[in-house]
Design a protein around this motif. Structure first.
Motif, PDB file in Angstrom:
ATOM      1  N   LEU A  70      51.203  35.543  28.484  1.00  0.00           N
ATOM      2  CA  LEU A  70      51.086  35.256  29.921  1.00  0.00           C
ATOM      3  C   LEU A  70      51.707  36.367  30.755  1.00  0.00           C
ATOM      4  N   LEU A  71      52.850  36.874  30.287  1.00  0.00           N
ATOM      5  CA  LEU A  71      53.511  37.962  31.003  1.00  0.00           C
ATOM      6  C   LEU A  71      52.644  39.212  30.999  1.00  0.00           C
ATOM      7  N   ALA A  72      52.034  39.513  29.862  1.00  0.00           N
ATOM      8  CA  ALA A  72      51.139  40.672  29.789  1.00  0.00           C
ATOM      9  C   ALA A  72      49.941  40.474  30.709  1.00  0.00           C
ATOM     10  N   LYS A  73      49.406  39.251  30.724  1.00  0.00           N
ATOM     11  CA  LYS A  73      48.264  38.960  31.601  1.00  0.00           C
ATOM     12  C   LYS A  73      48.671  39.085  33.067  1.00  0.00           C
ATOM     13  N   ALA A  74      49.858  38.586  33.400  1.00  0.00           N
ATOM     14  CA  ALA A  74      50.347  38.680  34.786  1.00  0.00           C
ATOM     15  C   ALA A  74      50.543  40.141  35.180  1.00  0.00           C
ATOM     16  N   ARG A  75      51.078  40.948  34.252  1.00  0.00           N
ATOM     17  CA  ARG A  75      51.234  42.374  34.559  1.00  0.00           C
ATOM     18  C   ARG A  75      49.886  43.034  34.774  1.00  0.00           C
ATOM     19  N   GLU A  76      48.924  42.667  33.947  1.00  0.00           N
ATOM     20  CA  GLU A  76      47.588  43.232  34.089  1.00  0.00           C
ATOM     21  C   GLU A  76      46.972  42.831  35.431  1.00  0.00           C
ATOM     22  N   GLU A  77      47.123  41.552  35.796  1.00  0.00           N
ATOM     23  CA  GLU A  77      46.597  41.077  37.081  1.00  0.00           C
ATOM     24  C   GLU A  77      47.302  41.777  38.240  1.00  0.00           C
ATOM     25  N   ARG A  78      48.633  41.964  38.116  1.00  0.00           N
ATOM     26  CA  ARG A  78      49.374  42.665  39.160  1.00  0.00           C
ATOM     27  C   ARG A  78      48.865  44.093  39.304  1.00  0.00           C
ATOM     28  N   ALA A  79      48.645  44.768  38.173  1.00  0.00           N
ATOM     29  CA  ALA A  79      48.126  46.131  38.216  1.00  0.00           C
ATOM     30  C   ALA A  79      46.745  46.155  38.856  1.00  0.00           C
ATOM     31  N   LEU A 121      45.555  43.954  41.038  1.00  0.00           N
ATOM     32  CA  LEU A 121      45.720  43.681  42.475  1.00  0.00           C
ATOM     33  C   LEU A 121      46.219  44.916  43.212  1.00  0.00           C
ATOM     34  N   LEU A 122      47.178  45.625  42.603  1.00  0.00           N
ATOM     35  CA  LEU A 122      47.676  46.849  43.239  1.00  0.00           C
ATOM     36  C   LEU A 122      46.566  47.897  43.350  1.00  0.00           C
ATOM     37  N   LYS A 123      45.752  48.008  42.306  1.00  0.00           N
ATOM     38  CA  LYS A 123      44.642  48.960  42.336  1.00  0.00           C
ATOM     39  C   LYS A 123      43.659  48.587  43.446  1.00  0.00           C
ATOM     40  N   GLU A 124      43.322  47.303  43.527  1.00  0.00           N
ATOM     41  CA  GLU A 124      42.401  46.849  44.577  1.00  0.00           C
ATOM     42  C   GLU A 124      43.004  47.070  45.962  1.00  0.00           C
ATOM     43  N   ALA A 125      44.313  46.833  46.099  1.00  0.00           N
ATOM     44  CA  ALA A 125      44.968  47.047  47.397  1.00  0.00           C
ATOM     45  C   ALA A 125      44.914  48.520  47.777  1.00  0.00           C
ATOM     46  N   ARG A 126      45.161  49.412  46.793  1.00  0.00           N
ATOM     47  CA  ARG A 126      45.082  50.851  47.089  1.00  0.00           C
ATOM     48  C   ARG A 126      43.672  51.242  47.491  1.00  0.00           C
TER      49      ARG A 126
END
Length: 164
Positions: free
Chosen positions: A68-77, A79-84
């Motif tokens: 779950l932590l790996a998935k959350a990190r992937e989702e965060r990455a 989201l950050l990519k989409e935000a950029r």
């Protein structure tokens, strides 16, 4: 030495007392003691099994948490990519819009300058036309008898206009 070697009578009575106590204990105490020991052994075995089960569940939960932590990190990455990407898109759109507005303002300003230029030229032409009419009017009103005087008068008017 008599103290060290017991008498046969004492020995028999001690043996009989021991057997009686042993039989009484066997009949009344031995089974409950063994039962409680077996129960305790079973409880300890159950507790160990339960602990092993909990340990296995904890290991599974830990692996699930890591996943779950790996998935959350992937989702965060992501989201950050989409935000950029969104930020850059908005910036590029704003730049394009600013360029378009600047081009429109420049075009409007050039149109206004051309309109003012045309208005100024029209005013100048109107003024020249008025001046020509006034000069012609003055020439016509003045009655001159000679051709030379007329030409001198026209030349003088033209030179006075050139000076203005």
């Amino acid at each position: 030495m008599e103290l060290l070697t017991p008498n046969l009578g004492y020995f028999v009575w001690a043996l009989v007392a021991f057997i009686v106590v042993f039989l009484i204990l066997k009949k009344f105490a031995w089974k409950p003691i063994l039962k409680s020991l077996n129960d305790r052994e079973q409880n300890i075995a159950n507790a160990i099994a339960s602990a092993e089960k909990v340990k296995a569940e904890m290991a599974q939960m830990q692996s699930e948490n890591e996943a779950l932590l790996a998935k959350a990190r992937e989702e965060r990455a992501q989201l950050l990519k989409e935000a950029r990407e969104t930020k850059e898109k908005i910036i590029n759109e704003a730049k394009e819009q600013a360029k378009a507005e600047a081009a429109k303002i420049i075009a409007d300003a050039q149109q206004a300058i051309n309109a003012q230029k045309m208005a100024a030229l029209t005013d100048v032409k109107n003024e020249v036309g008025k001046l020509v009419i006034e000069v012609s009017e003055k020439v016509l009103r003045k009655e001159l008898s000679e051709q030379n005087k007329q030409e001198e008068h026209i030349n003088g008017l033209v030179e006075s206009i050139k000076l203005n």
